[in-house]
Design a protein around this motif. Structure first.
Motif, short mmCIF file in Angstrom:
data_model
loop_
_atom_site.label_atom_id
_atom_site.label_comp_id
_atom_site.label_asym_id
_atom_site.label_seq_id
_atom_site.Cartn_x
_atom_site.Cartn_y
_atom_site.Cartn_z
N ILE A 148 0.85 -1.11 -0.01
CA ILE A 148 -0.07 0.23 -0.05
C ILE A 148 0.87 1.07 -0.11
O ILE A 148 1.88 1.26 0.87
CB ILE A 148 -0.72 0.16 1.12
N ALA A 149 0.56 2.32 -0.94
CA ALA A 149 1.42 3.30 -1.00
C ALA A 149 0.61 4.56 -0.59
O ALA A 149 -0.84 4.61 -1.26
CB ALA A 149 2.21 3.38 -2.52
N VAL A 150 1.01 5.58 0.34
CA VAL A 150 0.33 6.67 0.69
C VAL A 150 1.24 7.64 -0.14
O VAL A 150 2.40 7.95 0.18
CB VAL A 150 0.24 6.63 2.08
N TRP A 151 0.33 8.79 -0.77
CA TRP A 151 1.36 9.87 -1.56
C TRP A 151 0.55 11.06 -0.90
O TRP A 151 -0.67 11.13 -0.58
CB TRP A 151 0.70 9.73 -2.94
N GLU A 152 1.11 12.26 -1.16
CA GLU A 152 0.70 13.64 -0.86
C GLU A 152 0.75 14.49 -2.23
O GLU A 152 1.79 14.35 -2.95
CB GLU A 152 1.61 14.33 0.02
N ILE A 153 -0.18 15.00 -2.81
CA ILE A 153 -0.17 15.71 -4.02
C ILE A 153 -0.45 17.20 -3.62
O ILE A 153 -1.49 17.45 -3.03
CB ILE A 153 -1.41 15.21 -4.95
N CYS A 167 5.94 10.54 -2.17
CA CYS A 167 5.46 9.30 -1.59
C CYS A 167 5.68 9.52 -0.01
O CYS A 167 6.70 9.76 0.45
CB CYS A 167 6.13 8.18 -2.02
N LEU A 168 4.75 9.64 0.95
CA LEU A 168 4.71 9.49 2.29
C LEU A 168 5.35 8.16 2.92
O LEU A 168 6.00 8.17 3.87
CB LEU A 168 3.53 10.14 2.86
N GLN A 169 4.73 7.31 2.45
CA GLN A 169 5.03 5.72 3.10
C GLN A 169 4.53 4.84 2.17
O GLN A 169 3.98 4.65 1.18
CB GLN A 169 4.05 5.69 4.54
N SER A 170 5.09 3.45 2.36
CA SER A 170 5.02 2.33 1.79
C SER A 170 4.86 1.31 2.60
O SER A 170 5.48 0.95 3.79
CB SER A 170 5.93 1.89 0.64
#
Length: 838
Positions: A148-153, A167-170
């Motif tokens: 699961i990847a969490v992103w900030e745009i 990418c904030l976190q995997s």
């Protein structure tokens, strides 16, 4: 509609229509705050307007099947972005690529903003996102690689600024893949976000993190007995007094829907803890798990179990938040949930006013014969419409037309094939386009004249589905000449099938084109429509008096009378049909079967007089690679033409029907002379030449003379001419166009000015692009053949994979400066362009 850029200055191209179905993938559709619906159509991202029921564009770029789409802002954020100039769309494909697109609402233009850095090694299965502010969003993606990847745009505020993504976190999802995600801000806490995940381990996992990531697994919810298919958080709701809570709805393949409540239980000091997290007792079981986020404890409890669907529930969605007043930005969450299931129904669930028990208030879709189950359901931003997409690649839309109470009625939506479109043909007079596909259907698209859309043009719709088959359909030919509308189709079987238009279609076509087409035999057509056989191979006619006979037998209570009731109810349509009408009530009866070929059919064509049909099949030997000729009236085989050793890929009659051209996988073309005398047809092989270095995929005749073009995998188009002054006639090459960027897979020659032998040659390629070439001359030494590029279509107008066929609505443009060009391709799309020569 979109206009292509000007290249040569004398040809302008405008796309009038796109017909395409939806990929058969869960999470493939998204209805955004922009009011537009995005979906995957093979490797392209399709975008359609529900109000006009027209596909506006397809976005090229993905190299694999598009699995997911997600608008930012989503329909949940519609209440706070009512006048936004830019909306963004995320799309993800089966190769792990995620792309971001920008849509300018005023200019109605699209732009590829960026490709998100590749984090997933396998196909993306779900996308979700929320807007934290006007220009900052958080998105999460998950893949079959169990990550699961969490992103900030960060979206641009200035005109010249670009989107920025980080990418904030995997997060590792464990041993089993995740297929459902949902994000939400925790109630009364703008600094912490909760992420819900669900998948193949039958559990819902909750993660909490800050605005910059650092998500931590806080608890898991065990209740479902099968895969979790969908998750959705609500907007904060005040329940049981003044405490704000958020609700999480989940659906599963166990056919149930569960409702969970997340509510704050106080600050995270030790004395405030009702019981310790590690305690496993009755209190913990009843009240649900606790977790800490920031300085607050949150309690998770199971609120309701919703039972009503009879098959897997693929999708659940909360009603989008609505503004309290027109002027306020504040919003509230309507207590309404939409679910979509493989049992062919969508349901709207609401709590009863007195008891608070969640019950099914609305059910739609249960009478659909064709849906074969729904893969997803979606709310319009205002909640007044609901949309489903089904196993058959189809969309289904219902609108609430009730005043005092809810009354949901089906409305028209875009439609099209959900597999590769192999062949197209125009009707005799150009009223409609007929297409065939590997989705085992034949479809008819036509403008509906009593509707007017942007630019005072009649919008195009699918108006009939003449054939629904049990095999993938490869080729089609419309029978030209006088008489009723007929066509021949060939599928992955050894039989060609002949279909004739029933009375219901002829009358519907008159409504569509708003003129009496002058079918002399309307009074004589006794066949009203057709019924599908049990195996989907033959379509039996329904006669005009069949319905009355059945009614009479029903009244007499004849035993087993239900067996003779027609499944289809052919109707004359006076407005564009909806999916349920198309799939069941617009079939054409099959009139003949043509036996003779040794393998599955591959190519078909009809001569211009409507007297002969030629057919070929897949072949690995000279005996099987024969071209068969069929007489139209008797449907007897009147010729077997031998020239090739491998599959004949395309056959076409010259404009005067005196020659038949064939091209083959054996890299050769052949030309036969065809002479008709009474009931006899004489044919003779004039020449057979190896013209290209690779497979020859396509060919096309010049409508004005005996010139023809061939296109090959070797990226070349060659022009040949027949010299009839010799006996027998000879064939020589007179020109070769410059090498193209990809394999040439489709050609279509339009005659424009007869005196100078001037015309336009449309060229389609394996990469989906289309070019128009001005061609002229070549009929005498004083007038040498010349060719020049007239237009290279903008990639946004074109297909995203192989162009299988190009077809002008007429062989000759005559005095007209406006022509219609139809195309079909491996991207499941049928497209119609208007070409104007200035």
């Amino acid at each position: 509609m979109e206009r292509s850029c000007f290249d040569g200055g004398n040809v302008e191209v405008e796309r009038l229509f796109i017909g395409a179905g939806c990929n058969r993938v869960v999470n493939n559709v998204s209805w955004g705050a922009s009011g537009l619906v995005a979906f995957g159509a093979q490797n392209a991202v399709g975008v359609f307007c529900p109000k006009s029921a027209q596909i506006l564009t397809t976005l090229p770029g993905h190299k694999a099947v598009v699995n997911c789409t997600q608008w930012l802002p989503s329909s949940k954020d519609a209440y706070k972005v009512q006048h936004a100039e830019k909306h963004h769309l995320l799309s993800a494909s089966a190769d792990g690529i995620i792309m971001l697109w920008e849509f300018h609402t005023i200019e109605r233009k699209w732009r590829h903003a960026l490709q998100i850095p590749e984090m997933h090694k396998k196909g993306v299965t779900c996308l979700t996102g929320i807007m934290l502010s006007e220009n900052i969003g958080i998105i999460a993606s998950t893949s079959s690689d169990r990550s699961i990847a969490v992103w900030e745009i960060v979206f641009p505020l200035g005109i010249n600024d670009e989107c920025k993504i980080s990418c904030l976190q995997s997060i590792s999802a464990g041993s089993k893949p995740v297929v459902a995600l949902s994000l939400a801000e925790l109630p009364d806490d703008k600094k912490n976000i909760v992420l819900a995940t669900g998948g193949l381990d039958n559990k819902i996992h909750l993660y909490c993190g800050g605005l910059k990531g650092k998500f931590v697994h806080v608890c898991e919810l065990k209740a479902h007995m099968d895969w979790i298919r969908s998750l959705d958080f609500s907007f904060p709701i005040c329940l049981d007094g003044g405490t704000k809570s958020i609700l999480l709805v989940s659906s599963s393949q166990d056919k149930t829907i569960r409702l969970w409540k997340l509510s704050a239980r106080g600050s995270s000091t030790y004395c405030d803890v009702p019981y310790r997290k590690e305690d496993i007792g009755l209190t913990s079981f009843i009240e649900g798990p606790l977790f800490v986020a920031g300085n607050t404890f949150y309690q998770v409890s199971l609120e309701s179990l919703l039972v009503g669907h009879e098959d897997w529930v693929y999708s659940v969605k909360w009603h989008p938040p609505l503004s309290k007043t027109l002027s306020e930005v504040e919003s509230y969450q309507p207590l309404s949930i939409l679910s979509a299931s493989m049992d062919k129904t969508m349901m709207i669930w609401k709590p009863e006013k007195i008891t608070g028990i969640w019950v099914n208030m609305v059910t739609v879709g249960e009478l659909s014969h064709s849906a074969l189950g729904f893969y997803g359901g979606h709310w319009a931003p205002d909640g007044e419409s609901i949309l489903a997409h089904g196993y058959g690649g189809s969309f289904h839309l219902w609108k609430n037309v009730g005043l005092d109470c809810e009354n949901w009625k089906p409305h028209k939506v875009p439609s099209g094939h959900y597999a590769s479109v192999c062949d197209i043909a125009w009707s005799k007079s150009g009223e409609y386009v007929l297409s065939v596909s590997n989705d085992q259907t034949t479809r008819i698209f036509s403008p509906w004249r009593n509707e007017v859309c942007l630019g005072n043009r009649a919008p195009w719709h699918e108006i009939a589905r003449p054939q629904v088959h049990g095999h993938d359909i490869n080729c089609v030919a419309i029978i030209k000449g006088k008489g009723n509308h007929k066509f021949v189709s060939g599928a992955e079987e050894k039989v060609a099938r002949v279909f004739e238009a029933p009375l219901s279609f002829l009358k519907t076509l008159n409504h569509a084109v708003l003129q009496n087409l002058g079918f002399e035999d309307l009074q004589d057509v006794q066949i009203l429509g057709a019924n599908m056989s049990a195996l989907g191979l033959s379509q039996k006619p329904i006669y005009a008096n069949a319905v009355s006979e059945v009614s009479k037998r029903m009244k007499e209570e004849v035993p087993d009378s239900l067996e003779i009731i027609p499944d289809a109810v052919p109707v004359v349509l006076n407005q564009a049909p909806v999916e349920e009408q198309l799939a069941w009530h617009t079939l054409w009866p099959e009139s003949h079967k043509l036996y003779g070929h040794g393998n599955e059919l591959f190519s078909l064509c009809c001569d211009h007089e409507g007297k002969l049909v030629a057919s070929s099949c897949k072949a690995q030997s000279a005996g099987v690679a024969e071209i068969w000729l069929w007489e139209v009236t008797s449907w007897k085989a009147v010729g077997r033409l031998q020239a090739h050793s491998l599959t004949v890929t395309k056959i076409e009659f010259s404009h005067d029907d005196s020659f038949l051209l064939a091209v083959s996988r054996d890299r050769q073309f052949s030309v036969f002379s065809i002479k008709k005398s009474g009931d006899e047809v004489n044919h003779r092989l004039i020449t057979k030449q190896e013209a290209h270095k690779r497979i020859i995929w396509t060919c096309s005749w010049n409508p004005f003379c005996h010139q023809f073009a061939t296109g090959s995998r070797d990226k070349t188009v060659k022009i040949f001419a027949i010299d009839s002054s010799n006996h027998p006639p000879s064939v020589k090459q007179i020109s070769s166009l410059p090498i193209f960027k990809d394999s040439v897979t489709a050609l279509s020659w339009l005659g424009h000015i007869r005196s100078s032998n001037t015309g336009i040659l449309a060229v389609g390629m394996d990469n989906g692009l289309i070019e128009l070439w001005n061609v002229s001359g070549g009929t005498s030494p004083s007038l040498p053949f010349s060719a020049a590029v007239a237009k290279r279509f903008d990639p946004f107008l074109c297909h995203v994979s192989t162009v299988h066929r190009l077809a002008w609505s007429s062989d000759e443009a005559g005095e007209s400066k406006t022509m219609l060009l139809a195309s079909c391709g491996g991207d499941n799309c049928v497209r119609v362009f208007e070409v104007r020569v200035n």
